[in-house]
Write a protein that holds these residues in place. Structure first.
Motif, mmCIF file in Angstrom:
data_model
loop_
_atom_site.group_PDB
_atom_site.id
_atom_site.type_symbol
_atom_site.label_atom_id
_atom_site.label_comp_id
_atom_site.label_asym_id
_atom_site.label_seq_id
_atom_site.Cartn_x
_atom_site.Cartn_y
_atom_site.Cartn_z
ATOM 1 N N LEU A 66 30.823 -15.828 44.347
ATOM 2 C CA LEU A 66 29.631 -16.336 43.673
ATOM 3 C C LEU A 66 29.837 -17.773 43.210
ATOM 4 C CD1 LEU A 66 28.711 -13.174 41.566
ATOM 5 C CD2 LEU A 66 27.546 -14.004 43.624
ATOM 6 N N TYR A 67 31.012 -18.038 42.652
ATOM 7 C CA TYR A 67 31.349 -19.390 42.200
ATOM 8 C C TYR A 67 31.308 -20.372 43.366
ATOM 9 C CZ TYR A 67 34.590 -23.238 41.200
ATOM 10 O OH TYR A 67 35.171 -24.470 41.082
ATOM 11 N N SER A 68 31.929 -19.994 44.483
ATOM 12 C CA SER A 68 32.013 -20.877 45.637
ATOM 13 C C SER A 68 30.626 -21.198 46.193
ATOM 14 C CB SER A 68 32.884 -20.228 46.713
ATOM 15 O OG SER A 68 33.081 -21.099 47.791
ATOM 16 N N ARG A 69 29.766 -20.197 46.233
ATOM 17 C CA ARG A 69 28.411 -20.411 46.758
ATOM 18 C C ARG A 69 27.602 -21.322 45.842
ATOM 19 N NH1 ARG A 69 28.057 -14.045 48.172
ATOM 20 N NH2 ARG A 69 29.081 -14.139 50.204
ATOM 21 N N GLU A 70 27.693 -21.098 44.531
ATOM 22 C CA GLU A 70 26.934 -21.935 43.601
ATOM 23 C C GLU A 70 27.468 -23.363 43.599
ATOM 24 O OE1 GLU A 70 25.550 -21.976 38.903
ATOM 25 O OE2 GLU A 70 25.842 -20.077 39.969
ATOM 26 N N LEU A 71 28.782 -23.506 43.716
ATOM 27 C CA LEU A 71 29.368 -24.837 43.767
ATOM 28 C C LEU A 71 28.917 -25.580 45.018
ATOM 29 C CD1 LEU A 71 31.336 -26.786 42.385
ATOM 30 C CD2 LEU A 71 33.170 -25.781 43.738
ATOM 31 N N VAL A 89 30.760 -25.905 33.757
ATOM 32 C CA VAL A 89 29.762 -24.876 33.453
ATOM 33 C C VAL A 89 29.808 -23.763 34.484
ATOM 34 C CG1 VAL A 89 27.298 -24.415 33.158
ATOM 35 C CG2 VAL A 89 28.269 -26.571 32.329
ATOM 36 N N ILE A 90 29.848 -24.139 35.761
ATOM 37 C CA ILE A 90 29.907 -23.143 36.828
ATOM 38 C C ILE A 90 31.225 -22.371 36.759
ATOM 39 C CG2 ILE A 90 29.900 -22.782 39.335
ATOM 40 C CD1 ILE A 90 28.189 -25.311 39.578
ATOM 41 N N GLY A 91 32.309 -23.101 36.488
ATOM 42 C CA GLY A 91 33.604 -22.441 36.397
ATOM 43 C C GLY A 91 33.648 -21.398 35.296
ATOM 44 N N GLN A 92 33.079 -21.720 34.131
ATOM 45 C CA GLN A 92 33.080 -20.779 33.019
ATOM 46 C C GLN A 92 32.155 -19.599 33.286
ATOM 47 O OE1 GLN A 92 35.129 -20.941 30.416
ATOM 48 N NE2 GLN A 92 34.334 -18.964 29.740
ATOM 49 N N LYS A 93 31.082 -19.836 34.018
ATOM 50 C CA LYS A 93 30.114 -18.783 34.330
ATOM 51 C C LYS A 93 30.777 -17.651 35.108
ATOM 52 C CE LYS A 93 25.665 -18.180 36.725
ATOM 53 N NZ LYS A 93 24.596 -18.886 37.483
ATOM 54 N N TYR A 94 31.723 -17.988 35.962
ATOM 55 C CA TYR A 94 32.357 -16.975 36.812
ATOM 56 C C TYR A 94 33.822 -16.754 36.447
ATOM 57 C CZ TYR A 94 28.120 -17.588 39.520
ATOM 58 O OH TYR A 94 26.813 -17.649 39.905
ATOM 59 N N PHE A 95 34.168 -17.006 35.204
ATOM 60 C CA PHE A 95 35.541 -16.789 34.736
ATOM 61 C C PHE A 95 35.735 -15.335 34.334
ATOM 62 C CE2 PHE A 95 38.693 -16.521 31.366
ATOM 63 C CZ PHE A 95 39.754 -17.230 31.906
ATOM 64 N N PRO A 96 36.900 -14.734 34.664
ATOM 65 C CA PRO A 96 37.961 -15.271 35.529
ATOM 66 C C PRO A 96 37.658 -15.010 36.997
ATOM 67 C CG PRO A 96 38.658 -13.164 34.673
ATOM 68 C CD PRO A 96 37.294 -13.427 34.086
ATOM 69 N N LYS A 97 38.175 -15.839 37.839
ATOM 70 C CA LYS A 97 37.955 -15.703 39.285
ATOM 71 C C LYS A 97 39.275 -15.870 40.007
ATOM 72 C CE LYS A 97 36.634 -20.581 39.686
ATOM 73 N NZ LYS A 97 36.885 -20.864 38.252
ATOM 74 N N ASN A 98 39.324 -15.401 41.256
ATOM 75 C CA ASN A 98 40.532 -15.495 42.063
ATOM 76 C C ASN A 98 40.121 -15.523 43.524
ATOM 77 O OD1 ASN A 98 43.034 -14.668 43.536
ATOM 78 N ND2 ASN A 98 43.833 -14.413 41.468
ATOM 79 N N ASP A 99 40.653 -16.474 44.291
ATOM 80 C CA ASP A 99 40.203 -16.643 45.676
ATOM 81 C C ASP A 99 40.973 -15.793 46.684
ATOM 82 O OD1 ASP A 99 42.219 -19.045 47.133
ATOM 83 O OD2 ASP A 99 42.364 -18.628 45.005
ATOM 84 N N LEU A 100 41.853 -14.917 46.224
ATOM 85 C CA LEU A 100 42.592 -14.047 47.149
ATOM 86 C C LEU A 100 41.644 -13.118 47.909
ATOM 87 C CD1 LEU A 100 45.195 -12.705 48.267
ATOM 88 C CD2 LEU A 100 45.161 -11.232 46.235
ATOM 89 N N GLN A 101 41.871 -13.008 49.219
ATOM 90 C CA GLN A 101 41.160 -12.047 50.065
ATOM 91 C C GLN A 101 42.168 -11.393 51.008
ATOM 92 O OE1 GLN A 101 37.080 -13.688 51.494
ATOM 93 N NE2 GLN A 101 38.421 -15.461 51.441
ATOM 94 N N ILE A 102 42.047 -10.098 51.187
ATOM 95 C CA ILE A 102 42.919 -9.388 52.114
ATOM 96 C C ILE A 102 42.054 -8.466 52.968
ATOM 97 C CG2 ILE A 102 44.864 -7.817 52.358
ATOM 98 C CD1 ILE A 102 45.789 -8.664 49.575
#
Length: 282
Positions: A66-71, A89-102
């Protein structure tokens, strides 16, 4: 949520075939909350999603997507100055976040694909899915209305105590934990740094695909090389870390590296390079 009295829907699923279909449709969605010390001494609760198809599954953090798309939308629609104002603002909106994908089961059965960003580069590698030698115990408890059994096993340097339910015949769990006769509903490592617990099980949305987000933005490497780069990056001083990030920028644009507090890391002498903990220790 798929509750106890409707779990029979799952009892006939997953007649695994030998052919893996790329980006297949997800059938089930499991949501985990994980209390994690990714930065030593700071515990945050991350919400992870496990989407499961017939032959593959993907583990990811929805907040990051969600963060990546809004950014990306902010970059496309605004100026550089406006983007800098919106970034915290965007960073705090989606805190905490992590870009790991498996993605489990790709590029073929018995393998997995791992996606992670190091500094400003997205990297990916493929490796054989580890075979975990689980020690089964007689302990039981109930999670999300399902009776679960306990097992203990080690993978990549961490020992995990997990709880799995044979009422949900899914050979998956959080991270790359697998190989038990039922869905892993909870998992905690022996160091107490990562504590996963299932908080929801449901049918996946009709448009959910088992795939990595922005796969083409990740450069392929080996697992060995990935771990080398990660280790080298975390051993840097503050100035070395900032300089390396800046040197990776090839567009010629001015880049400011921000701290968690929103200040310029290049001139903030109080910034410390944190010590990170990872799901894999080796």
């Amino acid at each position: 949520m798929i509750c106890k009295n409707t779990h029979a829907v799952l009892s006939v699923l997953l007649l695994l075939c030998s052919t893996v279909h790329a980006q297949e449709q997800a059938k089930y969605r499991v949501t985990y909350d994980c209390d994690a010390q990714i930065v030593t001494g700071k515990t945050n609760t991350y919400r992870w999603t496990l989407d499961i198809g017939e032959t593959t599954a993907v583990f990811y953090n929805k907040n990051y997507r969600l963060y990546s798309r809004e950014l990306a939308e902010a970059k496309a629609n605004g100026t550089s100055t406006a983007l800098m104002d919106q970034l915290p603002v965007i960073g705090q909106k989606y805190f905490p976040k992590n870009d790991l994908q498996i993605v489990i089961g790709t590029p073929e059965k018995g393998k997995y694909s791992y996606y992670k960003q190091l500094l400003t580069s997205g990297l990916k590698y493929e490796d054989a899915l580890p075979s975990i030698e689980w020690q089964l115990t007689d302990s039981t408890k109930t999670i999300c209305e399902y009776e679960c059994k306990q097992a203990v096993g080690s993978v990549y340097g961490r020992t995990w105590t997990v709880w799995y339910s044979t009422e949900l015949p899914l050979n998956y769990g959080p991270y790359i934990l697998n190989g038990l006769p039922g869905l892993i509903m909870a998992a905690k490592d022996s160091d107490g740094l990562f504590d996963f617990k299932a908080v929801g099980i449901e049918n996946a949305p009709e448009d959910a695909l088992v795939s990595a987000y922005e796969e083409d933005r990740h450069q392929k490497c080996t697992r060995k090389r990935f771990l080398e780069i990660r280790s080298d990056s975390e051993g840097m001083s503050q100035d070395q870390l900032v300089n390396r990030i800046l040197n990776q920028n090839s567009s010629g644009e001015k880049v400011i590296v921000y701290t968690v507090q929103g200040t310029d890391a290049k001139i903030d002498a109080k910034v410390e390079v944190p010590k990170y903990n990872h799901l894999d220790k080796e």
